[in-house]
Design an enzyme around this catalytic site. Structure first.
Site, mmCIF file in Angstrom:
data_model
loop_
_atom_site.group_PDB
_atom_site.id
_atom_site.type_symbol
_atom_site.label_atom_id
_atom_site.label_comp_id
_atom_site.label_asym_id
_atom_site.label_seq_id
_atom_site.Cartn_x
_atom_site.Cartn_y
_atom_site.Cartn_z
ATOM 1 N N ALA A 76 0.799 -1.231 0.000
ATOM 2 C CA ALA A 76 0.000 0.000 0.000
ATOM 3 C C ALA A 76 0.826 1.272 0.000
ATOM 4 C CB ALA A 76 -0.955 -0.005 1.192
ATOM 5 N N ASP A 128 7.682 -8.130 5.432
ATOM 6 C CA ASP A 128 7.818 -8.972 4.248
ATOM 7 C C ASP A 128 6.673 -9.974 4.293
ATOM 8 O OD1 ASP A 128 8.419 -10.883 2.345
ATOM 9 O OD2 ASP A 128 10.496 -11.177 2.994
ATOM 10 N N VAL A 129 5.720 -9.859 3.366
ATOM 11 C CA VAL A 129 4.527 -10.703 3.430
ATOM 12 C C VAL A 129 4.838 -12.187 3.248
ATOM 13 C CG1 VAL A 129 2.898 -8.901 2.755
ATOM 14 C CG2 VAL A 129 4.001 -10.315 0.980
ATOM 15 N N SER A 152 -5.268 -10.636 -11.831
ATOM 16 C CA SER A 152 -4.866 -9.864 -13.009
ATOM 17 C C SER A 152 -5.408 -10.550 -14.254
ATOM 18 C CB SER A 152 -3.332 -9.800 -13.102
ATOM 19 O OG SER A 152 -2.909 -9.291 -14.354
ATOM 20 N N TYR A 177 4.252 -14.834 -13.088
ATOM 21 C CA TYR A 177 3.208 -13.880 -12.676
ATOM 22 C C TYR A 177 1.816 -14.407 -13.035
ATOM 23 C CZ TYR A 177 1.015 -9.243 -12.149
ATOM 24 O OH TYR A 177 0.221 -8.176 -11.768
ATOM 25 N N ALA A 194 0.875 -17.180 -10.684
ATOM 26 C CA ALA A 194 0.559 -16.644 -9.358
ATOM 27 C C ALA A 194 -0.814 -15.988 -9.345
ATOM 28 C CB ALA A 194 1.628 -15.639 -8.929
ATOM 29 N N LYS A 195 -1.125 -15.219 -10.382
ATOM 30 C CA LYS A 195 -2.401 -14.521 -10.417
ATOM 31 C C LYS A 195 -3.566 -15.473 -10.652
ATOM 32 C CE LYS A 195 -1.165 -10.319 -9.501
ATOM 33 N NZ LYS A 195 -1.495 -9.766 -8.165
#
Length: 253
Positions: free
Chosen positions: A14, A63-64, A142, A154, A157-158
């Protein structure tokens, strides 16, 4: 709302872009917002914007993909802002390359931030949701989930974010918790600007080309995603769960 009954949201990634727009929109909707990003100091602008508008916000560095770090961050949020019952899993990175050039490190880095991060943050927050019999989960997917050349990590993952979302909706629905995913199209952010640079084209030309291929003939803005997140988190969206909403200026398969 008073501080005693104010909903508390956690928005990851964020510090800027889509995450910052969502954090500021949720604050304007009356929620207290934990602005979470890898670097706590980078959250300052978002937090200041919320506070300047009269809202409550807290900068959190974490760090998530780190389990202990996420648990500590959520405990701090509960202590300083209140029990979080809204989580927006927006943190993300790109490590684009064609499959034969992609390293294992590039694959793992993207999976760890997007999927592991969403899992860890949601798991840490869900106990507060279950206790209060109310919660909202919004995961950022996404249009790349449908496949995109040079983004095998990516895209995977999405797509995984969508499966995660639907399963969370099934598991947590009986506790008054909804889970939905937003799948943005082309959004004008630092991330898409970096993609243009990688491709060797100007960002203006990159956006113009994207707009020409979009039915509404413009690119998206972070505010477009923030509006959608605002709806999904609202009281009025309590019967919407397990859905993937493509915010892409036109229909997607």
């Amino acid at each position: 709302m008073t501080d005693g009954n104010q909903r508390v949201a956690v928005v990851s990634g964020a510090a800027r872009g889509i995450g910052a727009a969502i954090a500021k929109r949720l604050a304007s909707d009356g929620l207290a917002v934990a602005v979470l990003d890898l670097d706590e100091s980078a959250c300052g602008d978002t937090v200041a914007a919320v506070r300047d508008a009269g809202g409550r916000a807290l900068a959190i560095g974490a760090d998530v993909s780190d389990e202990a770090g996420v648990e500590a961050a959520v405990a701090r949020i509960a202590d300083e802002l209140g029990a979080p019952t809204v989580v927006v899993n927006n943190a993300g990175i790109t490590r684009d390359n064609l499959l034969f050039k992609m390293s294992v490190d590039d694959w793992d880095a993207v999976m760890n931030v997007h999927l592991r991060g969403a899992f860890l943050l949601t798991r840490a927050v869900q106990k507060y949701m279950v206790e209060q019999k109310w919660g909202r989960i919004v995961n950022l997917s996404s249009i790349s989930a449908l496949g995109n050349r040079g983004q095998v990590n990516y895209s995977a993952a999405k797509a995984g974010m969508q499966g995660l979302t639907k399963t969370l909706a099934l598991e947590l629905g009986p506790f008054g918790v909804t889970a939905n995913a937003i799948a943005p199209g082309f959004i004008a952010t630092e991330m898409t600007a970096a993609t243009a640079e990688r491709l060797g084209v100007s960002f203006e030309d990159f956006m113009e080309a994207a707009a020409a291929e979009t039915p509404v003939r413009r690119v998206g803005l972070p505010a477009d995603i923030a509006h959608t997140a605002s709806f999904l988190i609202s009281e009025g969206a309590g019967f919407v769960s397990g859905q993937v909403i493509y915010v892409a200026g036109g229909p997607k398969d």
